[in-house]
Design a protein around this motif. Structure first.
Motif, PDB file in Angstrom:
ATOM      1  N   ASP A 412       0.837  -1.202   0.000  1.00 27.38           N
ATOM      2  CA  ASP A 412       0.000   0.000   0.000  1.00 27.38           C
ATOM      3  C   ASP A 412       0.872   1.253   0.000  1.00 27.38           C
ATOM      4  N   PHE A 413       1.946   1.264   0.792  1.00 27.50           N
ATOM      5  CA  PHE A 413       2.832   2.427   0.826  1.00 27.50           C
ATOM      6  C   PHE A 413       3.493   2.655  -0.532  1.00 27.50           C
ATOM      7  N   ILE A 414       3.988   1.573  -1.137  1.00 22.62           N
ATOM      8  CA  ILE A 414       4.704   1.690  -2.414  1.00 22.62           C
ATOM      9  C   ILE A 414       3.781   2.124  -3.539  1.00 22.62           C
ATOM     10  N   THR A 415       2.644   1.455  -3.646  1.00 25.40           N
ATOM     11  CA  THR A 415       1.775   1.684  -4.810  1.00 25.40           C
ATOM     12  C   THR A 415       0.838   2.873  -4.649  1.00 25.40           C
ATOM     13  N   ARG A 416       0.380   3.142  -3.421  1.00 22.59           N
ATOM     14  CA  ARG A 416      -0.572   4.242  -3.227  1.00 22.59           C
ATOM     15  C   ARG A 416       0.122   5.520  -2.744  1.00 22.59           C
ATOM     16  N   THR A 417       0.900   5.410  -1.649  1.00 21.30           N
ATOM     17  CA  THR A 417       1.532   6.614  -1.098  1.00 21.30           C
ATOM     18  C   THR A 417       2.612   7.158  -2.039  1.00 21.30           C
ATOM     19  N   VAL A 418       3.514   6.284  -2.469  1.00 23.90           N
ATOM     20  CA  VAL A 418       4.586   6.731  -3.374  1.00 23.90           C
ATOM     21  C   VAL A 418       4.077   6.813  -4.804  1.00 23.90           C
ATOM     22  N   GLY A 419       3.117   5.953  -5.163  1.00 19.71           N
ATOM     23  CA  GLY A 419       2.576   5.969  -6.525  1.00 19.71           C
ATOM     24  C   GLY A 419       3.402   5.193  -7.521  1.00 19.71           C
ATOM     25  N   TRP A 420       4.210   4.255  -7.024  1.00 23.40           N
ATOM     26  CA  TRP A 420       5.022   3.371  -7.887  1.00 23.40           C
ATOM     27  C   TRP A 420       4.119   2.195  -8.254  1.00 23.40           C
ATOM     28  N   LYS A 421       3.442   2.323  -9.379  1.00 23.08           N
ATOM     29  CA  LYS A 421       2.342   1.414  -9.692  1.00 23.08           C
ATOM     30  C   LYS A 421       2.813   0.106 -10.325  1.00 23.08           C
ATOM     31  N   THR A 422       2.453  -0.997  -9.678  1.00 27.10           N
ATOM     32  CA  THR A 422       2.689  -2.321 -10.240  1.00 27.10           C
ATOM     33  C   THR A 422       1.706  -3.291  -9.597  1.00 27.10           C
ATOM     34  N   ASP A 423       1.282  -4.289 -10.363  1.00 33.55           N
ATOM     35  CA  ASP A 423       0.425  -5.317  -9.782  1.00 33.55           C
ATOM     36  C   ASP A 423       1.185  -6.636  -9.635  1.00 33.55           C
ATOM     37  N   ALA A 424       2.529  -6.556  -9.723  1.00 34.09           N
ATOM     38  CA  ALA A 424       3.360  -7.743  -9.511  1.00 34.09           C
ATOM     39  C   ALA A 424       3.216  -8.219  -8.071  1.00 34.09           C
ATOM     40  N   ARG A 425       3.537  -9.464  -7.835  1.00 33.34           N
ATOM     41  CA  ARG A 425       3.432 -10.021  -6.489  1.00 33.34           C
ATOM     42  C   ARG A 425       4.606  -9.544  -5.630  1.00 33.34           C
ATOM     43  N   TYR A 426       4.312  -9.139  -4.412  1.00 36.72           N
ATOM     44  CA  TYR A 426       5.340  -8.709  -3.462  1.00 36.72           C
ATOM     45  C   TYR A 426       5.699  -9.885  -2.564  1.00 36.72           C
ATOM     46  N   GLU A 427       6.969 -10.238  -2.522  1.00 34.76           N
ATOM     47  CA  GLU A 427       7.441 -11.372  -1.734  1.00 34.76           C
ATOM     48  C   GLU A 427       8.077 -10.861  -0.437  1.00 34.76           C
ATOM     49  N   ALA A 428       7.274 -10.795   0.636  1.00 37.86           N
ATOM     50  CA  ALA A 428       7.833 -10.395   1.926  1.00 37.86           C
ATOM     51  C   ALA A 428       8.753 -11.474   2.468  1.00 37.86           C
ATOM     52  N   LEU A 429       8.376 -12.734   2.259  1.00 37.70           N
ATOM     53  CA  LEU A 429       9.150 -13.869   2.757  1.00 37.70           C
ATOM     54  C   LEU A 429       8.969 -15.022   1.778  1.00 37.70           C
ATOM     55  N   SER A 430       9.954 -15.231   0.925  1.00 39.89           N
ATOM     56  CA  SER A 430       9.816 -16.198  -0.163  1.00 39.89           C
ATOM     57  C   SER A 430      10.344 -17.576   0.227  1.00 39.89           C
ATOM     58  N   SER A 431       9.443 -18.533   0.354  1.00 41.59           N
ATOM     59  CA  SER A 431       9.854 -19.912   0.630  1.00 41.59           C
ATOM     60  C   SER A 431      10.544 -20.521  -0.583  1.00 41.59           C
ATOM     61  N   ASP A 432      10.208 -20.017  -1.776  1.00 43.37           N
ATOM     62  CA  ASP A 432      10.831 -20.530  -2.997  1.00 43.37           C
ATOM     63  C   ASP A 432      12.319 -20.196  -3.040  1.00 43.37           C
ATOM     64  N   VAL A 433      12.676 -18.959  -2.688  1.00 39.75           N
ATOM     65  CA  VAL A 433      14.090 -18.580  -2.633  1.00 39.75           C
ATOM     66  C   VAL A 433      14.811 -19.415  -1.579  1.00 39.75           C
ATOM     67  N   ASN A 434      14.189 -19.559  -0.413  1.00 35.47           N
ATOM     68  CA  ASN A 434      14.808 -20.322   0.666  1.00 35.47           C
ATOM     69  C   ASN A 434      15.024 -21.781   0.272  1.00 35.47           C
ATOM     70  N   ARG A 435      14.053 -22.345  -0.438  1.00 31.95           N
ATOM     71  CA  ARG A 435      14.153 -23.747  -0.861  1.00 31.95           C
ATOM     72  C   ARG A 435      15.273 -23.955  -1.877  1.00 31.95           C
ATOM     73  N   GLN A 436      15.458 -22.994  -2.778  1.00 29.30           N
ATOM     74  CA  GLN A 436      16.451 -23.153  -3.834  1.00 29.30           C
ATOM     75  C   GLN A 436      17.863 -22.738  -3.404  1.00 29.30           C
TER      76      GLN A 436
END
Length: 527
Positions: A412-436
């Motif tokens: 919300d801060f990035i896309t609304r407050t700053v206005g850096w618009k993207t609908d990509a998924r935000y990975e706060a904690l990626s199990s995929d990175v950890n697994r690989q």
């Protein structure tokens, strides 16, 4: 002959024989056609994935800290990484908070371009780069939980993932004494690899390349923002605490950028603890944090009490473990004392031989209440949905609760407050990175060696190591024992350890904000 000269020599010796005889170096037409056909038949390297992220965006912001109003700029931006062929391989997102200069101090002429009349940087403010760990964690936790200008409650007993993810001003922010740049490694936040999965693992998901590209990101940000001549600091939490010494040493010795100071928050410094059937170290590392959690639950957690715990752990406890069956009386006395220190069932401690396994402890400590404790702070609990299973079947109580509020608030801060618009998924904690992640020998040797080398190479570098007493994921005693064995290189206060009530994310407790702020500010003022 050097390897470079050897390659050149091979190229020179590969000149066609007809050229050596004085004939024309131009091949026959049919040979040219054949050569062109061969080239067209060669497999082409795949084109990089298109960068899906938008252009950098900045907005003005205001915060009041300790009665003082700070005007600052929040920037969401990216830094593109490239391979040897100059093709993009990844894009790293960062969130920067930089204090605005007062209107009366606005630079003119060359200074407006980022340089003063002497050619120095026009800012002269310290800048701190911050990143978390995992591997697979974005920097949102240090940002919104600890040192950024915005804050959200998480990681404490009673916090709910469905509470409103409303950001408030953070009175503990470090922005009043340093600018802040939060870096999201590839695969976390909105940062993305632009190559295929196999190349991604090779370039980004292993300890050595991870340090190399993150160092390059820091270097690029400094150059692009005319900040090379400013004081520079690095803050890393958890696996970011493993990264910290390696990044500092690599920047210092390879990229030619020296950090003034290093802050390690609940760091993963020393993964190798030794054989628990022979060495007392694994049990010495965990016992103090287990005891701290019990003391806190009884309202008895103080620095004085913990100094007694540390002294016992270094002394009689370690000695009893080393004696083993050669001194049954010492073993019995140790088991009785550990039982008293931890408040655990005497039979549990006896059958464990005074050696308290973290996972067994977390199931045992709140079993009578039907709860299970978190490895990040065993006093943060959740109902155990599988209480009769022989082993823990559910995820960690803190990890289960922090992803939703931090993700929602940050996006919300990035896309609304700053206005850096993207609908990509935000990975706060990626199990995929950890697994690989490639957990090779570089990782298993830990980061203490690089910490020693970085401190030895720079007689002014200062290191601040901060822990929560209750943390069992990266226990404070591991750092204490590691620093105990480091030689004193000049001023002994250059490497300091401080502990706080709480666990891995002790900084989310309001009561710890002022003390952590003061420690970091003092470090910046000192060097």
């Amino acid at each position: 002959m050097t390897s470079t000269n050897f390659v050149i020599a091979l190229v020179l010796f590969a000149v066609p024989a007809f050229a050596q005889r004085g004939q024309s170096a131009k091949p026959p037409a049919d040979a040219s056609a054949a050569s062109a056909a061969e080239k067209s038949a060669e497999p082409k390297s795949p084109e990089p994935i298109k960068n899906p992220l938008p252009a950098d965006k900045s907005v003005p912001q205001t915060i009041t800290v300790n009665g003082k109003t700070l005007h600052y700029t929040a920037t969401v931006g990216t830094i593109t990484l490239k391979g040897k062929d100059d093709k993009p391989t990844g894009v790293v997102m960062y969130t920067a908070f930089t204090l605005d200069q007062p209107k009366g101090d606005q630079p003119k002429g060359d200074e407006a371009k980022g340089r003063n009349k002497d050619g120095d940087s026009g800012s002269h403010r310290p800048v701190t780069f911050a990143l978390n760990g995992g591997p697979g964690a974005s920097s949102v936790y240090l940002n919104l939980g600890a040192i950024g200008p915005k804050h959200i409650a998480f990681a404490n007993e009673g916090d709910s993932p469905s509470d409103p993810a409303t950001l408030t001003d953070n009175p503990g922010t470090w922005l009043d004494f340093t600018d802040l740049v939060f870096i999201d490694p590839i695969g976390t936040g909105f940062s993305r690899s632009l190559v295929d999965e196999a190349e991604t693992k090779k370039l980004f998901y292993a300890p050595k390349p991870d340090i190399e590209y993150l160092s390059l990101v820091i270097y690029k940000w400094l150059v692009q923002n005319d900040r090379l001549l400013d004081k520079k600091y690095l803050a890393g939490e958890s696996y970011g605490g493993y990264r910290g010494p390696l990044l500092t040493h690599y920047l210092q010795s390879t990229l030619g950028v020296a950090m003034n100071g290093l802050v390690l928050v609940s760091p993963y410094l020393n993964p190798e603890r030794g054989d628990g059937d022979l060495s007392p170290i694994p049990w010495m590392v965990d016992l103090p944090s287990i005891t701290a959690a019990h003391l806190e639950s009884e309202g008895k957690l103080t620095d004085a009490a913990m100094q007694e715990v540390i002294a016992y752990t270094r002394g009689d406890y370690a000695e009893a473990l080393l004696k083993g069956r050669s001194d049954p009386a010492a073993t019995d006395a140790m088991i009785a004392h550990v039982t008293e220190m931890t408040g655990l069932d005497p039979k549990f401690v006896k059958f464990a031989g005074g050696r308290l396994d973290t996972r067994a402890y977390l199931r045992e400590v709140h079993r009578t209440q039907g709860l299970i404790g978190s490895v990040y702070d065993s006093n943060v609990t959740a109902p155990d949905p599988f209480p009769y299973a022989p082993m823990q079947q559910t995820s960690d109580p803190i990890l289960e609760s922090i992803v939703a509020p931090t993700t929602t608030a940050m996006v919300d801060f990035i896309t609304r407050t700053v206005g850096w618009k993207t609908d990509a998924r935000y990975e706060a904690l990626s199990s995929d990175v950890n697994r690989q992640w490639d957990r090779n020998d570089d990782l298993r040797r830990g980061a203490v060696r690089d910490l020693r080398e970085a401190v030895a190479a720079d007689p002014k570098l200062r290191v601040l190591i901060v822990h929560g007493w209750n943390d069992l994921s990266c226990p404070f005693m591991g750092s204490v024992l590691s620093v105990d064995q480091m030689p004193i290189m000049g001023d002994a206060s250059r490497v300091q350890i401080h502990e706080f009530p709480g666990g891995h994310m002790f900084y989310t407790r309001t009561a710890n904000q002022d003390a952590l702020h003061k420690l970091a500010e003092t470090m910046v003022e000192t060097h």
